[in-house]
Design a protein around this motif. Structure first.
Motif, PDB file in Angstrom:
ATOM      1  N   PRO A 270     142.573 117.373 129.922  1.00  0.00           N
ATOM      2  CA  PRO A 270     142.789 118.495 128.994  1.00  0.00           C
ATOM      3  C   PRO A 270     144.225 118.518 128.499  1.00  0.00           C
ATOM      4  O   PRO A 270     145.155 118.107 129.203  1.00  0.00           O
ATOM      5  CB  PRO A 270     142.480 119.727 129.850  1.00  0.00           C
ATOM      6  CG  PRO A 270     142.706 119.280 131.260  1.00  0.00           C
ATOM      7  CD  PRO A 270     142.327 117.832 131.311  1.00  0.00           C
ATOM      8  N   ASP A 271     144.421 118.997 127.288  1.00  0.00           N
ATOM      9  CA  ASP A 271     145.754 119.154 126.722  1.00  0.00           C
ATOM     10  C   ASP A 271     146.247 120.582 126.909  1.00  0.00           C
ATOM     11  O   ASP A 271     145.460 121.524 126.793  1.00  0.00           O
ATOM     12  CB  ASP A 271     145.748 118.835 125.222  1.00  0.00           C
ATOM     13  CG  ASP A 271     145.884 117.348 124.958  1.00  0.00           C
ATOM     14  OD1 ASP A 271     146.376 116.642 125.859  1.00  0.00           O
ATOM     15  OD2 ASP A 271     145.495 116.896 123.874  1.00  0.00           O
ATOM     16  N   ASN A 291     145.293 118.436 135.767  1.00  0.00           N
ATOM     17  CA  ASN A 291     145.202 117.132 136.434  1.00  0.00           C
ATOM     18  C   ASN A 291     143.935 117.087 137.298  1.00  0.00           C
ATOM     19  O   ASN A 291     143.992 117.027 138.527  1.00  0.00           O
ATOM     20  CB  ASN A 291     146.452 116.914 137.301  1.00  0.00           C
ATOM     21  CG  ASN A 291     146.565 115.487 137.800  1.00  0.00           C
ATOM     22  OD1 ASN A 291     146.145 114.558 137.141  1.00  0.00           O
ATOM     23  ND2 ASN A 291     147.142 115.328 138.986  1.00  0.00           N
ATOM     24  N   PRO A 292     142.761 117.100 136.652  1.00  0.00           N
ATOM     25  CA  PRO A 292     141.507 117.290 137.401  1.00  0.00           C
ATOM     26  C   PRO A 292     141.026 116.068 138.180  1.00  0.00           C
ATOM     27  O   PRO A 292     140.156 116.199 139.038  1.00  0.00           O
ATOM     28  CB  PRO A 292     140.504 117.643 136.293  1.00  0.00           C
ATOM     29  CG  PRO A 292     141.067 117.004 135.065  1.00  0.00           C
ATOM     30  CD  PRO A 292     142.550 117.084 135.201  1.00  0.00           C
ATOM     31  N   TYR A 293     141.558 114.872 137.896  1.00  0.00           N
ATOM     32  CA  TYR A 293     141.069 113.659 138.569  1.00  0.00           C
ATOM     33  C   TYR A 293     142.227 112.899 139.224  1.00  0.00           C
ATOM     34  O   TYR A 293     142.518 111.754 138.853  1.00  0.00           O
ATOM     35  CB  TYR A 293     140.349 112.759 137.578  1.00  0.00           C
ATOM     36  CG  TYR A 293     139.431 113.486 136.625  1.00  0.00           C
ATOM     37  CD1 TYR A 293     138.343 114.222 137.094  1.00  0.00           C
ATOM     38  CD2 TYR A 293     139.662 113.445 135.238  1.00  0.00           C
ATOM     39  CE1 TYR A 293     137.512 114.898 136.217  1.00  0.00           C
ATOM     40  CE2 TYR A 293     138.834 114.122 134.360  1.00  0.00           C
ATOM     41  CZ  TYR A 293     137.763 114.841 134.851  1.00  0.00           C
ATOM     42  OH  TYR A 293     136.941 115.514 133.976  1.00  0.00           O
ATOM     43  N   ARG A 346     150.724 113.317 135.997  1.00  0.00           N
ATOM     44  CA  ARG A 346     149.257 113.387 135.931  1.00  0.00           C
ATOM     45  C   ARG A 346     148.646 111.998 136.130  1.00  0.00           C
ATOM     46  O   ARG A 346     149.318 110.971 136.011  1.00  0.00           O
ATOM     47  CB  ARG A 346     148.806 113.952 134.582  1.00  0.00           C
ATOM     48  CG  ARG A 346     149.138 115.409 134.413  1.00  0.00           C
ATOM     49  CD  ARG A 346     148.239 116.083 133.406  1.00  0.00           C
ATOM     50  NE  ARG A 346     148.310 115.523 132.066  1.00  0.00           N
ATOM     51  CZ  ARG A 346     147.577 115.960 131.038  1.00  0.00           C
ATOM     52  NH1 ARG A 346     146.720 116.948 131.211  1.00  0.00           N
ATOM     53  NH2 ARG A 346     147.697 115.427 129.838  1.00  0.00           N
ATOM     54  N   THR A 347     147.362 111.968 136.399  1.00  0.00           N
ATOM     55  CA  THR A 347     146.632 110.715 136.539  1.00  0.00           C
ATOM     56  C   THR A 347     145.608 110.642 135.410  1.00  0.00           C
ATOM     57  O   THR A 347     144.622 111.370 135.407  1.00  0.00           O
ATOM     58  CB  THR A 347     145.916 110.639 137.902  1.00  0.00           C
ATOM     59  OG1 THR A 347     146.866 110.883 138.943  1.00  0.00           O
ATOM     60  CG2 THR A 347     145.303 109.266 138.112  1.00  0.00           C
ATOM     61  N   ASN A 348     145.871 109.747 134.462  1.00  0.00           N
ATOM     62  CA  ASN A 348     144.975 109.601 133.314  1.00  0.00           C
ATOM     63  C   ASN A 348     144.292 108.238 133.374  1.00  0.00           C
ATOM     64  O   ASN A 348     144.722 107.348 134.118  1.00  0.00           O
ATOM     65  CB  ASN A 348     145.775 109.770 132.014  1.00  0.00           C
ATOM     66  CG  ASN A 348     144.943 110.391 130.898  1.00  0.00           C
ATOM     67  OD1 ASN A 348     143.732 110.172 130.817  1.00  0.00           O
ATOM     68  ND2 ASN A 348     145.582 111.172 130.041  1.00  0.00           N
TER      69      ASN A 348
END
Length: 373
Positions: A270-271, A291-293, A346-348
């Motif tokens: 998400p932004d 940072n959901p994942y 974050r992890t993208n």
């Protein structure tokens, strides 16, 4: 007994031979990205300094294997290539070009004029004449150095605001809007055969697209060479829409120029509210929602990512006569700039290879797509 033993050996040898043949056939069916899209458009990636220096040899080898086009991620920006007014530093960029030549790649230069990552001495120029002299020397020296080796340049990068007006950069403030056609003129005078691009993010957005079209037409109306537009593909799982991407390709191609999809990555995160495109100066605070994942990407999102890439590339294949190249902004999820933008830490998971450099579902989907189209 001897005859039986020899017969068994022969049977074993035949079985091994058949097994090897089957394995070789399987290997030959595993297409690379560049082979899958051969004769359609170039498939490229951005190269970082460690990859250029071969400090990350596994990544460098993967680039040579999978891609037939490269873009310098950072090392050709003025703060690195022209750090002082009377000093040009070509050592690393020469290695970048040599890598492309050695591997028979399309080599893209990024970027000649950009307000960001700008050599500090540029900012000391206070009037039109000073800045014009500085820009001309900067552009002509670099383009001449790579004359005949670099295939295309981003002459000007990110000169537009989101509403389509010109960004108030040091170049606009000193010279005025003529700095754009002047930059393209100096580049084309130095190497008439190299392709010259304007590159920017959010060029699918209506107002910014209108501004880009207006900018390109103004350059063309002055009789100055501009060969293409680089549409940065910093996109998301659900935006921009396919219809908007397609209309943008059609609108730019109608100007008689090539369309390159540059800096392609698809964020699965998400932004934060208030994010403005890919403007790198933006920073927001991290939290669990943003940072959901953190550990791994769920299979359901992995599938969504693969399908999103598939839908986008179907569109590219439909308009392959208008598209010159598609360039991913990095190799793997481990190195993507989106791990730190616009929220640090974050992890993208936006690219085709995972953190161990293994091909993801999205990779296999794009290769299979070419067998259908």
């Amino acid at each position: 007994m001897k005859i039986i033993k020899n017969s068994l050996l022969l049977a074993t040898a035949l079985a091994i031979g058949i097994g090897c043949k089957s394995s070789n056939n399987k290997a030959s069916e595993e297409l690379t990205l560049k082979d899958a899209y051969k004769n359609r458009f170039y498939i490229g990636t951005a190269m970082s300094r460690p990859q250029i220096e071969n400090l990350k040899s596994e990544e460098t080898s993967l680039i040579a294997k999978e891609f037939n086009s490269i873009t310098a991620e950072n090392i050709m920006k003025s703060m690195f290539l022209h750090p002082e007014e009377d000093v040009f530093s070509f050592e690393t960029s020469d290695k970048y070009v040599d890598f492309g030549v050695k591997n028979n790649m399309f080599i893209h230069g990024h970027t000649l004029i950009w307000h960001s990552q700008l050599a500090p001495w540029f900012r000391a120029k206070k009037d039109s004449l000073e800045m014009s002299v500085a820009m001309e020397n900067h552009i002509k020296t670099i383009v001449e150095h790579y004359d005949g080796k670099i295939d295309s340049w981003d002459v000007v990068n990110e000169a537009l605001n989101e509403d389509g007006t010109l960004r108030k950069s040091v170049f606009l403030n000193t010279i005025g809007e003529d700095y754009l056609p002047m930059a393209f003129k100096w580049a084309s005078e130095t190497d008439p055969n190299v392709d010259l691009y304007y590159n920017d993010y959010n060029l699918t957005d209506t107002e910014k697209r209108k501004g880009a079209i207006r900018l390109i037409k103004q350059i063309q109306d002055k009789g100055v060479k501009i060969d293409g537009v680089g549409m940065q593909g910093h996109w998301h799982l659900n935006r921009p829409s396919l219809e908007v991407i397609e209309q943008s390709i059609l609108d730019y191609a109608a100007l008689g120029i090539k369309v390159a999809v540059t800096e392609l990555d698809i964020s699965v995160l998400p932004d934060p509210w208030g994010l403005q495109g890919a403007e790198i100066s933006q920073r927001f605070e991290n939290n669990d929602k943003m940072n959901p994942y953190p550990k791994a990407l769920p299979d359901s999102i992995q599938t969504k990512l693969a399908n999103r890439y598939k839908d986008i590339f179907k569109l590219f294949l439909k308009h392959q006569d208008k598209i010159s190249r598609v360039t991913f902004w990095g190799i793997s999820d481990k190195q993507t700039w989106l791990n730190d933008f616009p929220i640090k830490g974050r992890t993208n998971y936006p690219l085709l290879f995972d953190r161990e450099l293994k091909p993801k579902k999205a990779f296999h989907t794009l290769v299979e797509l070419t067998k259908e189209n």
